[in-house]
Scaffold this motif. Sequence first.
Motif, PDB file in Angstrom:
ATOM      1  N   UNK A 291       1.626  12.107   0.298  1.00 55.36           N
ATOM      2  CA  UNK A 291       3.016  11.626   0.337  1.00 55.36           C
ATOM      3  C   UNK A 291       3.611  11.842   1.723  1.00 55.36           C
ATOM      4  N   UNK A 292       3.409  13.024   2.283  1.00 53.88           N
ATOM      5  CA  UNK A 292       3.943  13.326   3.614  1.00 53.88           C
ATOM      6  C   UNK A 292       3.272  12.455   4.665  1.00 53.88           C
ATOM      7  N   UNK A 293       1.958  12.268   4.542  1.00 53.51           N
ATOM      8  CA  UNK A 293       1.210  11.470   5.517  1.00 53.51           C
ATOM      9  C   UNK A 293       1.688  10.022   5.522  1.00 53.51           C
ATOM     10  N   UNK A 294       1.889   9.447   4.337  1.00 50.17           N
ATOM     11  CA  UNK A 294       2.353   8.062   4.256  1.00 50.17           C
ATOM     12  C   UNK A 294       3.770   7.919   4.805  1.00 50.17           C
ATOM     13  N   UNK A 295       4.626   8.910   4.510  1.00 49.56           N
ATOM     14  CA  UNK A 295       6.015   8.841   4.975  1.00 49.56           C
ATOM     15  C   UNK A 295       6.167   9.123   6.464  1.00 49.56           C
ATOM     16  N   UNK A 296       5.148   9.670   7.087  1.00 48.48           N
ATOM     17  CA  UNK A 296       5.264  10.013   8.506  1.00 48.48           C
ATOM     18  C   UNK A 296       5.241   8.789   9.415  1.00 48.48           C
TER      19      UNK A 296
ATOM     20  N   UNK B 243       0.829  -1.204   0.000  1.00 51.36           N
ATOM     21  CA  UNK B 243       0.000   0.000   0.000  1.00 51.36           C
ATOM     22  C   UNK B 243       0.865   1.256   0.000  1.00 51.36           C
ATOM     23  N   UNK B 244       1.957   1.215   0.772  1.00 52.36           N
ATOM     24  CA  UNK B 244       2.867   2.361   0.833  1.00 52.36           C
ATOM     25  C   UNK B 244       3.501   2.612  -0.527  1.00 52.36           C
TER      26      UNK B 244
ATOM     27  N   UNK C 254       4.147   5.806  -5.448  1.00 50.92           N
ATOM     28  CA  UNK C 254       4.233   5.816  -6.913  1.00 50.92           C
ATOM     29  C   UNK C 254       3.029   6.529  -7.514  1.00 50.92           C
ATOM     30  N   UNK C 255       1.839   6.240  -6.992  1.00 45.32           N
ATOM     31  CA  UNK C 255       0.624   6.840  -7.533  1.00 45.32           C
ATOM     32  C   UNK C 255       0.594   8.345  -7.378  1.00 45.32           C
ATOM     33  N   UNK C 256       0.937   8.841  -6.195  1.00 41.15           N
ATOM     34  CA  UNK C 256       0.888  10.286  -5.965  1.00 41.15           C
ATOM     35  C   UNK C 256       1.991  11.026  -6.705  1.00 41.15           C
ATOM     36  N   UNK C 257       3.169  10.430  -6.788  1.00 41.29           N
ATOM     37  CA  UNK C 257       4.225  11.067  -7.582  1.00 41.29           C
ATOM     38  C   UNK C 257       3.873  11.073  -9.065  1.00 41.29           C
TER      39      UNK C 257
ATOM     40  N   UNK D 184      -4.867   8.643  -5.625  1.00 41.07           N
ATOM     41  CA  UNK D 184      -4.387   8.668  -7.024  1.00 41.07           C
ATOM     42  C   UNK D 184      -5.110   7.667  -7.912  1.00 41.07           C
ATOM     43  N   UNK D 185      -5.539   6.545  -7.324  1.00 44.30           N
ATOM     44  CA  UNK D 185      -6.285   5.555  -8.098  1.00 44.30           C
ATOM     45  C   UNK D 185      -7.647   6.108  -8.493  1.00 44.30           C
ATOM     46  N   UNK D 186      -8.353   6.711  -7.524  1.00 43.00           N
ATOM     47  CA  UNK D 186      -9.685   7.261  -7.778  1.00 43.00           C
ATOM     48  C   UNK D 186      -9.619   8.386  -8.796  1.00 43.00           C
ATOM     49  N   UNK D 187      -8.737   9.353  -8.563  1.00 42.09           N
ATOM     50  CA  UNK D 187      -8.670  10.506  -9.465  1.00 42.09           C
ATOM     51  C   UNK D 187      -8.036  10.145 -10.802  1.00 42.09           C
TER      52      UNK D 187
END
Length: 310
Positions: free
Chosen positions: A73-78, A36-37, A42-45, A290-293
């Motif tokens: 991206x920041x939320x996932x990396x936190x 998921x991470x 990858x999706x957001x970038x 990113x998948x939805x949009x």
Amino acid sequence: MVTANESCFHPHTFILLGIPGLEHLHVWISVPFFSMFLFAIIGNYTVLFIIFTDVSLHQPMYIYFTILALVDIILANSTVPKLLCIFWFHQNEIDFHTCLVQMFFVHTFSTIESGIFLAMAYDRYAAICNPLRYSVTVTPSVIIISGVFAVLRGVVYILPLPLLSERFHQYSSNVIVHSYCEHMAVVRLACADVSFNDHLGMAIGFLVLVMDSVLIALSYVMILRALLKLSVEARVKSFGTCISHVCAILSFYTPILSSSLVHRFGKNVPHHTHILLANSYLLVPPMMNPLVYGIRTKQIRERVAKFFLK
């Protein structure tokens, strides 16, 4: 490591347990977490790359997508990198002040994301209920101001939590029964009265979770009223522009609401279920957005397809 049975002390480090009760499954649990991470990053970038490199996408709606991707991206990396270190290398220690920084980032960017969804709800309301004035009411400057406001609101709401937590110098234990430095999971270890922190956390949760979701719901009530006045063809076309936003909202608020309800009322629910739910609202939205949009937004879908076909 200092145990909870010893007297109060000031810890230089905390110990994160990961998913307590499921330590023997940490390696297996790491597989979906890492997947998921990886998908979220990858999706957001990819969304950021497509929007930044395609001039035709430099429009108001895509500014929101850009802000949302950066927040995700920041939320996932936190949390996830540290969690994977716990799962794979048993690196459970986290510095006291690093823990407070993680607390700030987790709660702040969750609050910012909620604010962005609220701003996007207004964007959809303006586009459908006042289409002739949309280009006047929703300009790039308005979107940037709303984004800055969402960031400032998140900082103002959450900054008191780590600052108030830092005033606790004596703790009964340095073992945090959680996978990251969640606010109440930390302060409940303090040898002091933490009722103010508890009440403040509940008040912030109410302002963010309840108020934002109510305002978003009201905007969609007005959107539905406007759609009922349109022809069937126009109604379907207009509502199609809202589906992506609705799906993203559900992927964000559903895990948070589930986690909050289980935390408050699920006294008999196993603790590892609490932890898994708490992690879901930090990973599911960054993975799903990113998948939805990407799927629902024709322009992004076409740019991605064109990029990979090349």
